[in-house]
Design a protein around this motif. Structure first.
Motif, mmCIF file in Angstrom:
data_model
loop_
_atom_site.group_PDB
_atom_site.id
_atom_site.type_symbol
_atom_site.label_atom_id
_atom_site.label_comp_id
_atom_site.label_asym_id
_atom_site.label_seq_id
_atom_site.Cartn_x
_atom_site.Cartn_y
_atom_site.Cartn_z
ATOM 1 N N ASN A 263 -1.913 3.199 -1.281
ATOM 2 C CA ASN A 263 -2.061 1.876 -1.256
ATOM 3 C C ASN A 263 -2.948 1.132 -0.648
ATOM 4 O O ASN A 263 -3.170 0.178 -0.202
ATOM 5 C CB ASN A 263 -0.505 1.279 -1.011
ATOM 6 C CG ASN A 263 -0.255 1.236 0.545
ATOM 7 O OD1 ASN A 263 -0.743 2.329 1.319
ATOM 8 N ND2 ASN A 263 0.715 0.283 0.957
ATOM 9 N N GLY A 264 -3.778 1.897 0.308
ATOM 10 C CA GLY A 264 -4.821 1.348 1.424
ATOM 11 C C GLY A 264 -5.734 2.537 1.838
ATOM 12 O O GLY A 264 -5.419 3.311 1.775
ATOM 13 N N PHE A 265 -6.739 1.844 2.504
ATOM 14 C CA PHE A 265 -7.721 2.567 2.982
ATOM 15 C C PHE A 265 -8.221 2.019 4.435
ATOM 16 O O PHE A 265 -8.422 0.868 4.454
ATOM 17 C CB PHE A 265 -9.391 2.955 2.094
ATOM 18 C CG PHE A 265 -8.566 3.268 0.855
ATOM 19 C CD1 PHE A 265 -8.489 4.757 0.732
ATOM 20 C CD2 PHE A 265 -8.255 2.635 -0.143
ATOM 21 C CE1 PHE A 265 -8.460 5.320 -0.719
ATOM 22 C CE2 PHE A 265 -7.952 3.025 -1.409
ATOM 23 C CZ PHE A 265 -8.003 4.390 -1.664
ATOM 24 N N VAL A 266 -8.518 2.803 5.399
ATOM 25 C CA VAL A 266 -9.010 2.481 6.644
ATOM 26 C C VAL A 266 -10.270 3.438 7.140
ATOM 27 O O VAL A 266 -10.149 4.551 6.900
ATOM 28 C CB VAL A 266 -8.034 2.855 7.765
ATOM 29 C CG1 VAL A 266 -8.743 2.127 9.264
ATOM 30 C CG2 VAL A 266 -6.821 1.947 7.454
ATOM 31 N N PHE A 267 -11.379 2.823 7.332
ATOM 32 C CA PHE A 267 -12.533 3.786 7.594
ATOM 33 C C PHE A 267 -12.894 3.436 9.060
ATOM 34 O O PHE A 267 -12.970 2.504 9.483
ATOM 35 C CB PHE A 267 -13.696 3.111 6.647
ATOM 36 C CG PHE A 267 -13.607 3.393 5.170
ATOM 37 C CD1 PHE A 267 -13.787 4.530 4.626
ATOM 38 C CD2 PHE A 267 -13.013 2.246 4.258
ATOM 39 C CE1 PHE A 267 -13.179 4.370 3.158
ATOM 40 C CE2 PHE A 267 -12.712 2.066 3.260
ATOM 41 C CZ PHE A 267 -12.788 3.451 2.549
#
Length: 270
Positions: A263-267
Motif C-alpha cells: 500500500n505504499g513506498f518509501v525511497f
C-alpha cells in the motif's frame, strides 16, 4: 501497517489496527522503540525536533494529531481535528490535516499548536502535495449515495499560498486517496481501479496515464528519485501482491511479487 515515515536514519512504522508506532533503525531495520498511546494511527510527518501523527481515534470520535518528541519518543500533546484525520502536509510553519470522514482540512499553527482554520474542500479529502509553485493540492476520493453506490464526485482541490481554494477539478468518478507527484512537482498522479491519471499543474483537466488490464486492484503508488513510478497491486487480498514499475512515459519496465496488500513506498539513499 498503514504507512512508514523516514526521518534521517530512523523509520516510524504506523501500525493502524494495533494502535502503535514502531521505531526502527533504517540501515538494519531493527526495532528501537515502540510508541503506544495512539489510536488508529495513519500517517506521520516531522519538522525540527517534533513529529506529528494523524489518528482516526475511532469511527465515532473526532480525529486528532499527536505531537511527538523525536529525541525521547514521548507524546507531548494531542490536538483534536476533524473526523478521520488522515494525510499530513507542512507549509510555512503550518500543519495541514485532511479529515477523510468529512469534507474539510484542519490547519494548525506549528508555533502555537492551535487549530487556526478549517477549510471546506471535496468529499473524503486524503493525500496532499505541495507543487512547484508552493500551492497545496488535495485529492478528494468522493462520497457514496444512500444505496452505497459511488457518488462519482471525486476532485482535485488547489489551495493557494493564502490558504484559499483557488481551483477545484471535478474528476467525475470516485478515486483512491493516494496521490504522488513527479520529481519536479509539476505533475500529479492519482488512480482509480487499475488506471492511473495525470494532471499537469496549470491545466484545466486531467489525462489517462496508465491502464493496466492485467492488474486486479491498485492499492499504493510511489515515485522514486529517478522518476520511475511504482504501483502496488493488492490482488484483491486473495494472494500475495505484486508491484509494477513504469518509466516516466508510462511504459511498464518490470513486475515483481511482494507480500499481501502493498500500500505504499518509501525511497531512501544508500
Amino acid at each position: 501497517v498503514q504507512s512508514m515515515y523516514v526521518n534521517d536514519t530512523t523509520a516510524f512504522i504506523l501500525v493502524n489496527n494495533s494502535n502503535k508506532v514502531e521505531v526502527v533503525d533504517v540501515d538494519e531495520m531493527k526495532l528501537v522503540h515502540t510508541i503506544s498511546g495512539v489510536s488508529l494511527p495513519r500517517y506521520m510527518i516531522t519538522e525540527g525536533d517534533y513529529g506529528y501523527i494523524s489518528e482516526w481515534v475511532s469511527f465515532t470520535d473526532p480525529g486528532r494529531i499527536s505531537i511527538l518528541d523525536l529525541k525521547t519518543y514521548e507524546i507531548l500533546d494531542t490536538i483534536n481535528v476533524g473526523f478521520g484525520a488522515e494525510a499530513l502536509a507542512i507549509r510555512d510553519s503550518k500543519l495541514y490535516v485532511s479529515n477523510n470522514f468529512e469534507n474539510t482540512l484542519s490547519i494548525m499553527d506549528l508555533n502555537t499548536r492551535e487549530i487556526i482554520q478549517t477549510i471546506s474542500v471535496g468529499s473524503a479529502p486524503a493525500a496532499m502535495i505541495t507543487d512547484k509553485n508552493d500551492d497545496l493540492w488535495v485529492v478528494c476520493s468522493g462520497g457514496y449515495n444512500e444505496d452505497y453506490s459511488t457518488a462519482n464526485n471525486g476532485s482535485l482541490v488547489q489551495l493557494d499560498t493564502n490558504d484559499e481554494v483557488a481551483q477545484e477539478i471535478a474528476l467525475g468518478m470516485n478515486v483512491s486517496g493516494k496521490m504522488v507527484a513527479n520529481v519536479d512537482l509539476s505533475i500529479l498522479y492519482f488512480y482509480s481501479g487499475t488506471t492511473v491519471y495525470s494532471y499537469n499543474i496549470g491545466d484545466e483537466t486531467y489525462d489517462t496515464f496508465i491502464e493496466n488490464t492485467a492488474a486486479i486492484s491498485f492499492y499504493g503508488i510511489g515515485i522514486a528519485p529517478d522518476g520511475d513510478m511504482y504501483i502496488g497491486d493488492s490482488k484483491g487480498f486473495q494472494s500475495l501482491g505484486s508491484v509494477y514499475v513504469y518509466d516516466q512515459t508510462g511504459q511498464e519496465k518490470e513486475e515483481f511479487e511482494v507480500g499481501r496488500g502493498p500500500n505504499g513506498f518509501v525511497f531512501i539513499s544508500e
